[in-house]
Write a protein that holds these residues in place. Structure first.
Motif, short mmCIF file in Angstrom:
data_model
loop_
_atom_site.label_atom_id
_atom_site.label_comp_id
_atom_site.label_asym_id
_atom_site.label_seq_id
_atom_site.Cartn_x
_atom_site.Cartn_y
_atom_site.Cartn_z
N ILE A 334 11.96 55.82 10.37
CA ILE A 334 11.14 56.58 9.43
C ILE A 334 10.93 55.72 8.19
N GLY A 335 9.72 55.75 7.67
CA GLY A 335 9.43 54.99 6.46
C GLY A 335 8.53 55.75 5.51
N GLU A 336 8.70 55.50 4.22
CA GLU A 336 7.85 56.09 3.20
C GLU A 336 7.70 55.11 2.05
N THR A 337 6.46 54.89 1.63
CA THR A 337 6.15 54.02 0.51
C THR A 337 5.22 54.77 -0.44
N ILE A 338 5.60 54.81 -1.73
CA ILE A 338 4.82 55.56 -2.72
C ILE A 338 4.58 54.68 -3.94
N PHE A 339 3.35 54.68 -4.40
CA PHE A 339 3.00 54.08 -5.68
C PHE A 339 2.34 55.17 -6.51
N ARG A 340 2.79 55.31 -7.75
CA ARG A 340 2.28 56.38 -8.59
C ARG A 340 2.14 55.88 -10.03
N GLY A 341 1.07 56.30 -10.67
CA GLY A 341 0.86 56.00 -12.07
C GLY A 341 0.58 57.27 -12.85
N GLU A 342 1.21 57.40 -14.03
CA GLU A 342 1.02 58.57 -14.89
C GLU A 342 0.68 58.07 -16.30
N TYR A 343 -0.46 58.53 -16.79
CA TYR A 343 -0.85 58.15 -18.15
C TYR A 343 -0.99 59.42 -18.98
N GLY A 344 -0.24 59.49 -20.09
CA GLY A 344 -0.27 60.67 -20.95
C GLY A 344 -0.57 60.31 -22.38
N TRP A 345 -1.29 61.19 -23.06
CA TRP A 345 -1.59 60.98 -24.47
C TRP A 345 -1.72 62.34 -25.16
N LYS A 346 -1.69 62.32 -26.48
CA LYS A 346 -1.68 63.54 -27.27
C LYS A 346 -2.77 63.45 -28.33
N THR A 347 -3.54 64.52 -28.46
CA THR A 347 -4.55 64.65 -29.52
C THR A 347 -4.38 66.01 -30.17
N GLY A 348 -3.94 66.03 -31.41
CA GLY A 348 -3.68 67.30 -32.07
C GLY A 348 -2.59 68.06 -31.35
N LYS A 349 -2.91 69.29 -30.98
CA LYS A 349 -1.96 70.13 -30.25
C LYS A 349 -2.06 69.96 -28.73
N ASN A 350 -2.95 69.11 -28.29
CA ASN A 350 -3.20 68.97 -26.86
C ASN A 350 -2.41 67.80 -26.27
N ASP A 351 -1.76 68.07 -25.14
CA ASP A 351 -1.12 67.03 -24.34
C ASP A 351 -1.92 66.85 -23.06
N PHE A 352 -2.25 65.60 -22.76
CA PHE A 352 -3.00 65.30 -21.54
C PHE A 352 -2.19 64.33 -20.68
N GLN A 353 -2.35 64.49 -19.38
CA GLN A 353 -1.77 63.53 -18.44
C GLN A 353 -2.68 63.41 -17.22
N VAL A 354 -2.87 62.18 -16.78
CA VAL A 354 -3.60 61.90 -15.54
C VAL A 354 -2.67 61.13 -14.62
N SER A 355 -2.53 61.58 -13.38
CA SER A 355 -1.67 60.90 -12.42
C SER A 355 -2.45 60.56 -11.16
N LEU A 356 -2.18 59.37 -10.63
CA LEU A 356 -2.76 58.91 -9.37
C LEU A 356 -1.62 58.44 -8.48
N GLU A 357 -1.69 58.80 -7.21
CA GLU A 357 -0.60 58.47 -6.29
C GLU A 357 -1.15 58.08 -4.93
N ARG A 358 -0.54 57.06 -4.36
CA ARG A 358 -0.81 56.68 -2.97
C ARG A 358 0.51 56.71 -2.22
N ALA A 359 0.50 57.36 -1.06
CA ALA A 359 1.72 57.46 -0.25
C ALA A 359 1.40 57.10 1.20
N PHE A 360 2.31 56.37 1.81
CA PHE A 360 2.20 56.05 3.24
C PHE A 360 3.50 56.47 3.92
N ASN A 361 3.37 57.31 4.94
CA ASN A 361 4.52 57.81 5.69
C ASN A 361 4.36 57.44 7.16
N SER A 362 5.48 57.15 7.80
CA SER A 362 5.41 56.82 9.22
C SER A 362 6.67 57.27 9.94
N LEU A 363 6.50 57.61 11.20
CA LEU A 363 7.61 57.91 12.11
C LEU A 363 7.32 57.22 13.42
#
Length: 700
Positions: A334-363
């Motif tokens: 069994i194998g699993e490989t994950i790459f993920r990026g999370e970018y967060g920023w704040k403007t005033g009272k607002n918190d933002f985050q954008v995440s991108l993920e690639r995953a490969f699973n195998s059996l």
């Protein structure tokens, strides 16, 4: 008396004697004062517990402190697709532990209690972390922590059938060198299962046709070796690297002696299972300032090798006929490989985050079936669907926006989708491609300082097991799950609401209500004309509640005592694929409760506890049978503890003191159950017996 039972009794007597002698030696040691129960201090919308609040429990690790937070239920990470959104309701220093090596809960068991600065209970909607709801624990660990080690030795024994476990325990060491902190640990988490007793077989008319005497035991050990490194800097950047390797061993033995009543014939069936494998993980992340926000990069690599060998042999003791039997072998990678990026920023009272993920699973599975010939040799039997390779490539993007709408009202919105390609590599079908939207809306409201309310609406994509794409025989039940290359992950619309009330000196209580509408629910379905396997049914409904409370008894005059109460119910319904009637989802826990009294005796180092619990599960609906397995449906135990035996905490526990049993009911049909006559009924009500555990926990 057998040699094994004599050895077990000697071990139990030695363990009990060492506990009592060590405790007696420390009996004069007392606590500095009768410490009051934990009471949170309000800090805005947070409830804050200091280390002193847990002094009465003499915690050795950060986890020991967390489990004593009143009215808080620790929820581990779901087995989500990839890393996905957060599900574990525990953070460390405000950060989600996004890895596949045990998460925050596992790390807290490796961190000394002296390293904890405070524990904050916050509403999930106030955090910029997608996926969480309700109450979340944020454990603040000191950045300039001193080197410290923790250990626990936890042997346990069953009075019947199973072999003793002498090697259970863990050792970990935390240290810091300049900007680098590290934790080195090894932990053996064993499991023991055992029962024995009568099995009764009745035919379709209810006539007793066969008696059996069965014994089952399994001994599971896994030695998790882990090294975690944390890098502070340069600047505001932080990084983590976790390396883990875990070999495991899981032998099992099951044997029954059968008497056919009509002929007084005697037979013996033996099933032996060998499973010696390993899994390994590399988890890394690095977070740094970039532009107006911060970027976090995460990488995960997981390997597992699972070689399984199972033999079934039926011997005809009376007639002397040749043995019959079968063998199933499965060598799986069994194998699993994950790459993920999370970018967060704040403007005033607002918190933002954008995440991108690639995953490969195998059996990748190589399965084989064999039958036992008259000469006693296993010969190959055609099993084409037992070998194959399954892969999935998945891309996910989620955007999250968090904002306080008022001083006591928080909103979080997460929206995105995943694109995946699922392929049974070795067949002639083209890969299947899917697009699935997902996201959530979470509201957290604190109408009064002592009240917390939350509401979460979520669109979720569930997990599947790649094993279900390939054929998997069940030798013990004379049944086979045919492989299903058309299996797809379930999807659900989910609504959850939670009400938490701080009772002050009396404790805390929490109530959770939920409703899930599930599409493509996983269940057993017909495969082809006459086979069954794991597949999808169109839809199902799940709704229920759970209440969790901690009641402090100090105000009643019972100083140092508390009661933890949990009870819950879940109702489910799905349309049966054969009868088309509405029934419960197979194997769901639908009723549960527990009550535990703990008393830390004021002015001493002693504590004791008693508990009782119940867990009930729905029936399993296969196509050729209906069964229900209630292993220890009622359970109760007691322990006595001394929190200062030469600086360690020593506890002796006795579980299953009410002699709860292993109970099974099977109704088996001569073909699909909607069109075939009853073949037989099977009933088991078997002995498990008491379980004894000695725990010695300390720091160095």
């Amino acid at each position: 008396m057998t040699k094994a039972s004599h050895s077990l009794k000697v071990a139990l007597m030695a363990s009990a004697a060492s506990f009592l002698l060590a405790s007696a030696a420390a009996a004069q040691t007392t606590d500095p004062a009768a410490v009051p129960p934990p009471v949170a201090k309000s800090a805005g919308q947070k409830r804050v517990y200091a280390p002193a609040d847990f002094a009465r429990f003499a915690p050795k690790t950060a986890y020991d402190m967390l489990v004593q937070v009143p009215g808080f239920s620790i929820r581990g990470a779901d087995q989500e697709r990839g890393l996905g959104q957060a599900s574990e309701n525990v953070l460390i220093n405000g950060q989600r532990i996004a890895n596949k090596s045990g998460g925050a809960i596992d790390q807290l068991q490796r961190i000394s209690a002296s390293s904890v600065e405070r524990i904050e209970i916050v509403d999930a909607a106030s955090l910029g972390i997608a996926g969480l709801s309700g109450q979340v624990a944020n454990v603040i660990v000191k950045q300039n922590q001193k080197s410290a080690g923790q250990f626990e030795y936890r042997p346990h024994f069953r009075a019947h059938f199973a072999k003793p476990e002498f090697l259970a325990g863990s050792v970990s060491y935390n240290g810091k060198t300049g900007p680098l902190d590290y934790t080195l640990s090894i932990k053996n988490s064993p499991g023991r299962g055992a029962f024995g007793g009568p099995v009764y077989i009745r035919n379709g008319d209810g006539v007793l046709t066969e008696r059996r005497r069965e014994v089952y035991h399994s001994e599971y050990d896994q030695a998790n070796m882990q090294a975690k490194f944390g890098l502070d800097g340069p600047g505001s950047s932080v990084g983590n690297l976790t390396l883990g390797y875990t070999p495991y061993w899981n032998p099992a033995f099951q044997q029954d002696h059968r008497t056919i009543l009509a002929t007084d014939e005697h037979r013996t069936r033996t099933i032996t299972t060998k499973l010696d494998g390993y899994y390994a993980d590399i988890n890394g992340d690095y977070e740094f300032a970039l532009g107006p926000g911060r970027l976090k990069l995460i990488g995960v690599r997981h390997w597992e090798h699972e070689p399984l060998l199972q033999d079934l042999i039926l011997r005809f003791d009376t007639t002397g006929a040749p043995d019959t039997g079968s063998r199933f072998s499965r060598d799986t990678h069994i194998g699993e490989t994950i790459f993920r990026g999370e970018y967060g920023w704040k403007t005033g009272k607002n918190d933002f985050q954008v995440s991108l993920e690639r995953a490969f699973n195998s059996l990748d599975q190589k399965g084989a079936l064999f039958t036992l010939d008259p000469e006693g040799e296993f010969v190959p039997f055609p099993f084409p669907n037992g070998t194959g390779k399954v892969t999935e490539v998945r891309y996910e993007g989620i955007g999250t926006w968090s904002r306080p709408l008022a001083s006591n009202l928080n909103l979080q919105v997460a929206a995105g989708a995943e694109i995946s390609e699922l392929d049974r590599v070795d067949d002639d079908q083209a890969p299947r491609k899917f697009f699935r939207p997902k996201g959530s809306v979470t509201l957290g409201w604190q109408p009064k300082p002592s009240w917390d309310l939350s509401l979460k609406l979520r669109r979720r994509v569930g997990q599947i097991s790649f094993y279900d794409f390939l054929a998997q025989p069940k030798l013990a039940d004379d049944r086979e799950n045919a492989g299903n290359p058309e299996l797809v992950p379930p999807q659900s619309w989910e609504a959850e609401t939670e009400f938490a009330h701080d009772l002050g000196k009396w404790g805390k209580t929490r109530l959770n209500l939920h409703y899930y509408r599930v599409e493509d629910i996983i269940d057993v379905i017909p495969i082809g004309d006459d086979e069954e396997g794991i597949g999808n049914l169109p839809r199902a409904d799940r709704y229920g509640f759970e209440s969790v409370s901690t009641i402090q008894l100090d105000p009643t005059g019972f100083k140092g005592a508390k009661v933890d109460l949990t009870f819950g119910v879940e109702w489910t319904k799905v349309k049966d694929p054969l009868t088309h009637e509405t029934r419960a989802i197979s194997g769901i826990r639908d009723k549960w409760w527990s009550v535990q009294l703990r008393h830390d005796v004021p002015g001493t180092s002693w504590a004791w506890s008693a508990y009782a619990e119940r867990n009930h599960y729905t029936k399993y609906f296969f196509l050729t049978e209906i069964n229900q397995n209630l292993d220890l449906p009622y359970f109760a135990g007691v322990y006595v503890e001394n929190k200062n035996v030469l600086g360690t905490t020593v506890r002796f526990s006795v579980d299953n003191i009410i002699e709860s049993r292993h109970r099974v009911w099977r109704t088996v049909f001569d073909g699909f159950r909607d069109r075939s006559p009853l073949l037989f009924f099977q009933k088991q009500n078997q002995l498990v017996g008491p379980i004894f555990t000695l725990s010695i926990k300390g720091n160095f």
